[in-house]
Design an enzyme around this catalytic site. Structure first.
Site, PDB file in Angstrom:
ATOM      1  N   GLU A  77     122.414  -4.103 -29.258  1.00  0.00           N
ATOM      2  CA  GLU A  77     122.487  -4.349 -30.688  1.00  0.00           C
ATOM      3  C   GLU A  77     123.533  -5.436 -30.899  1.00  0.00           C
ATOM      4  O   GLU A  77     124.431  -5.598 -30.067  1.00  0.00           O
ATOM      5  CB  GLU A  77     122.930  -3.071 -31.424  1.00  0.00           C
ATOM      6  CG  GLU A  77     124.441  -2.766 -31.347  1.00  0.00           C
ATOM      7  CD  GLU A  77     124.924  -2.368 -29.965  1.00  0.00           C
ATOM      8  OE1 GLU A  77     124.101  -1.872 -29.177  1.00  0.00           O
ATOM      9  OE2 GLU A  77     126.128  -2.544 -29.675  1.00  0.00           O
ATOM     10  N   SER A  80     141.697 -11.222 -28.900  1.00  0.00           N
ATOM     11  CA  SER A  80     140.396 -10.770 -28.387  1.00  0.00           C
ATOM     12  C   SER A  80     139.369 -11.887 -28.257  1.00  0.00           C
ATOM     13  O   SER A  80     138.447 -11.784 -27.450  1.00  0.00           O
ATOM     14  CB  SER A  80     139.846  -9.662 -29.272  1.00  0.00           C
ATOM     15  OG  SER A  80     139.761 -10.079 -30.622  1.00  0.00           O
ATOM     16  N   LYS A 122     134.203  -9.350 -24.851  1.00  0.00           N
ATOM     17  CA  LYS A 122     132.929  -8.632 -24.715  1.00  0.00           C
ATOM     18  C   LYS A 122     132.295  -8.825 -23.341  1.00  0.00           C
ATOM     19  O   LYS A 122     131.612  -7.951 -22.842  1.00  0.00           O
ATOM     20  CB  LYS A 122     131.971  -9.050 -25.825  1.00  0.00           C
ATOM     21  CG  LYS A 122     132.464  -8.605 -27.201  1.00  0.00           C
ATOM     22  CD  LYS A 122     131.349  -8.173 -28.094  1.00  0.00           C
ATOM     23  CE  LYS A 122     131.876  -7.427 -29.313  1.00  0.00           C
ATOM     24  NZ  LYS A 122     132.716  -8.281 -30.191  1.00  0.00           N
TER      25      LYS A 122
HETATM   26  C1  LIG Z   1     133.379  -7.777 -31.319  1.00  0.00           C
HETATM   27  C2  LIG Z   1     134.739  -8.302 -31.445  1.00  0.00           C
HETATM   28  C3  LIG Z   1     135.830  -7.478 -31.825  1.00  0.00           C
HETATM   29  C4  LIG Z   1     135.676  -6.040 -32.248  1.00  0.00           C
HETATM   30  O1  LIG Z   1     135.184  -5.192 -31.254  1.00  0.00           O
HETATM   31  P1  LIG Z   1     136.080  -4.075 -30.539  1.00  0.00           P
HETATM   32  O2  LIG Z   1     135.072  -3.232 -29.846  1.00  0.00           O
HETATM   33  O3  LIG Z   1     136.838  -3.354 -31.577  1.00  0.00           O
HETATM   34  O4  LIG Z   1     136.983  -4.784 -29.595  1.00  0.00           O
HETATM   35  C5  LIG Z   1     137.099  -8.026 -31.857  1.00  0.00           C
HETATM   36  N1  LIG Z   1     137.315  -9.324 -31.549  1.00  0.00           N
HETATM   37  C6  LIG Z   1     136.301 -10.151 -31.179  1.00  0.00           C
HETATM   38  C7  LIG Z   1     136.622 -11.560 -30.857  1.00  0.00           C
HETATM   39  C8  LIG Z   1     134.989  -9.673 -31.115  1.00  0.00           C
HETATM   40  O5  LIG Z   1     134.000 -10.504 -30.752  1.00  0.00           O
END
Ligand SMILES: *Cc1c(COP(=O)(O)O)cnc(C)c1O
Length: 401
Positions: free
Chosen positions: A126, A387, A104
């Site tokens: 948000e 992620s 993010k």
């Molecule tokens: C917010 C989040 C996601 C999902 O958001 P995307 O916009 O689909 O990438 C996935 N993994 C983590 C660790 C997150 O914090």
């Protein structure tokens, strides 16, 4: 409709993840469905983003922030023991190692820098679980901006630690008491608040959703994941390009950023959704938060509540570009249950010494399942975006294990 692109078929031009068509369209999806004052504000954001993205000075400043503050480039880690057990060669793109612990920060630093360039002094955001809120508060503190974060009352109760982190970073956290008091309502409230504050505030959307230009702009700010991984794969893999590229999908930003680096290659793209938040796999056409896309709906067309053990996948829709890539057959979208994700998180922890976010564990759960079923051929190469890190999920996991 096919759900997998045949190997080495020429990629349709429309699927190479360039600029959207006029008015922010990805096929039938996207657009700018917003009140008039926000249409104008979105137009200003688009113009500023176009200028910034074409300006080497802006690109250089963002690249430097990503390097010295966020810790980029992130490594590409071969998952050695797990690969051996699964019979495929799995490589992890380590977004969990960025500052604040997930992808993010890539988007938020881009938008915060853009806000500064536009002369805005405040960021509005948000947040659901608080991950995007914490990233926004972090970028605001770094660049000397104010931050106002809208968060559903129920999420505030569930995510006390992230609420505290945001306040510690100097952000104002505004409880949202409407509707289900979760992410969907927090997003509606943030947009409503922006209507009265467009002159001095930038709305920092957290995924590839919302009105044009957000789905495109956020994907471009997340493209750094895919571009870095492409270079790392070229150096690391004999074939240069992995056979499969896999990422989890909430709104779809880490997946879009990852896919963008491989859209013009023969790699098969796979987006993994939560069973209870499968906008791309099971949503229907609708309009929400300024954008036409696929959303979970009841028979009356009311947006349904999403449910996932991973708070970041708890969004009832998916970004418009993913809906389009699905229709084109360029990417394929699959679902994973809570139980599969938890098992995958444990397995990664015990084979590779990495505790993943439960969102990322969804992507891994599909890799494990597909390797077992033979859908992933023995010896094939898989790039998976990890992620985020799992620290935020330990209290959830503690109750289950
Ligand atoms: C917010 C989040 C996601 C999902 O958001 P995307 O916009 O689909 O990438 C996935 N993994 C983590 C660790 C997150 O914090």
């Amino acid at each position: 409709m096919r759900d997998v692109m045949p190997w080495r078929e020429p990629v349709p031009l429309d699927a190479t993840m360039g600029e959207p068509r006029a008015r922010g369209r990805f096929g039938d999806y996207g657009g700018r469905y917003a009140p008039e004052s926000l249409v104008e504000a979105c137009r200003e954001v688009e113009e500023a983003f176009r200028g910034a993205w074409a300006d080497p000075g802006f690109r250089g400043a963002l690249a430097r922030l990503l390097a010295v503050h966020a810790g980029r480039p992130t490594p590409l880690t071969p998952a050695g023991r797990l690969s051996e057990a699964l019979g495929v060669r799995l490589y992890l793109k380590r977004e969990d190692l960025t500052h604040t612990g997930s992808h993010k920060i890539n988007n938020v630093l881009g938008q915060a820098l853009l806000a500064t360039r536009m002369g805005r002094r405040r960021l509005i955001a948000e947040t659901g679980a608080g991950q995007h809120g914490v990233a926004t508060a972090t970028a605001a503190a770094l660049l000397g901006l104010e931050a106002t974060v809208f968060m559903g009352e129920r999420d505030i109760e569930r995510q006390a630690l992230n609420v505290f982190r945001m306040r510690m970073l100097g952000a104002e956290v505004v409880p949202v008491t409407m509707g289900s008091r979760t992410l969907k309502d927090a997003t509606s409230e943030a947009m409503r608040h922006w209507v009265g504050a467009t002159g001095d505030s930038h709305y920092c959307v957290g995924s590839v959703v919302g009105p044009d230009p957000y789905p495109w702009m956020v994907r471009e700010f997340q493209r750094v994941i895919g571009d870095e991984a492409r270079g790392q794969c070229a150096a690391e893999l004999r074939t240069g390009v992995p056979d499969h590229v896999v990422a989890c999908v909430g709104g779809g930003s880490n997946a879009a950023g990852t896919f963008a680096g491989f859209a013009d290659t023969p790699a098969r793209l796979v987006g993994v959704e939560a069973e209870g938040g499968a906008g791309a796999a099971r949503g229907r056409l609708g309009v929400l938060h300024g954008c036409r896309s696929l959303f979970l709906q009841d028979d009356d067309g009311q947006i349904a509540q999403a449910h996932s053990i991973a708070a970041g996948l708890d969004y009832p829709g998916v970004g418009p570009e993913h809906a389009h890539l699905r229709d084109l057959g360029r990417a394929r979208y699959v679902t994973v249950t809570d139980d599969e994700a938890v098992a995958a998180a444990l397995r990664l922890a015990r084979t590779e010494g990495i505790v993943p976010a439960l969102e990322s564990a969804h992507a891994l759960a599909w890799v494990i399942r597909a390797a077992g079923s033979g859908e992933l051929a023995a010896g094939s190469t898989v790039l998976m975006t990890l992620s985020g890190r799992g620290d935020k999920d330990v209290s959830t996991l503690k109750e289950l294990l």
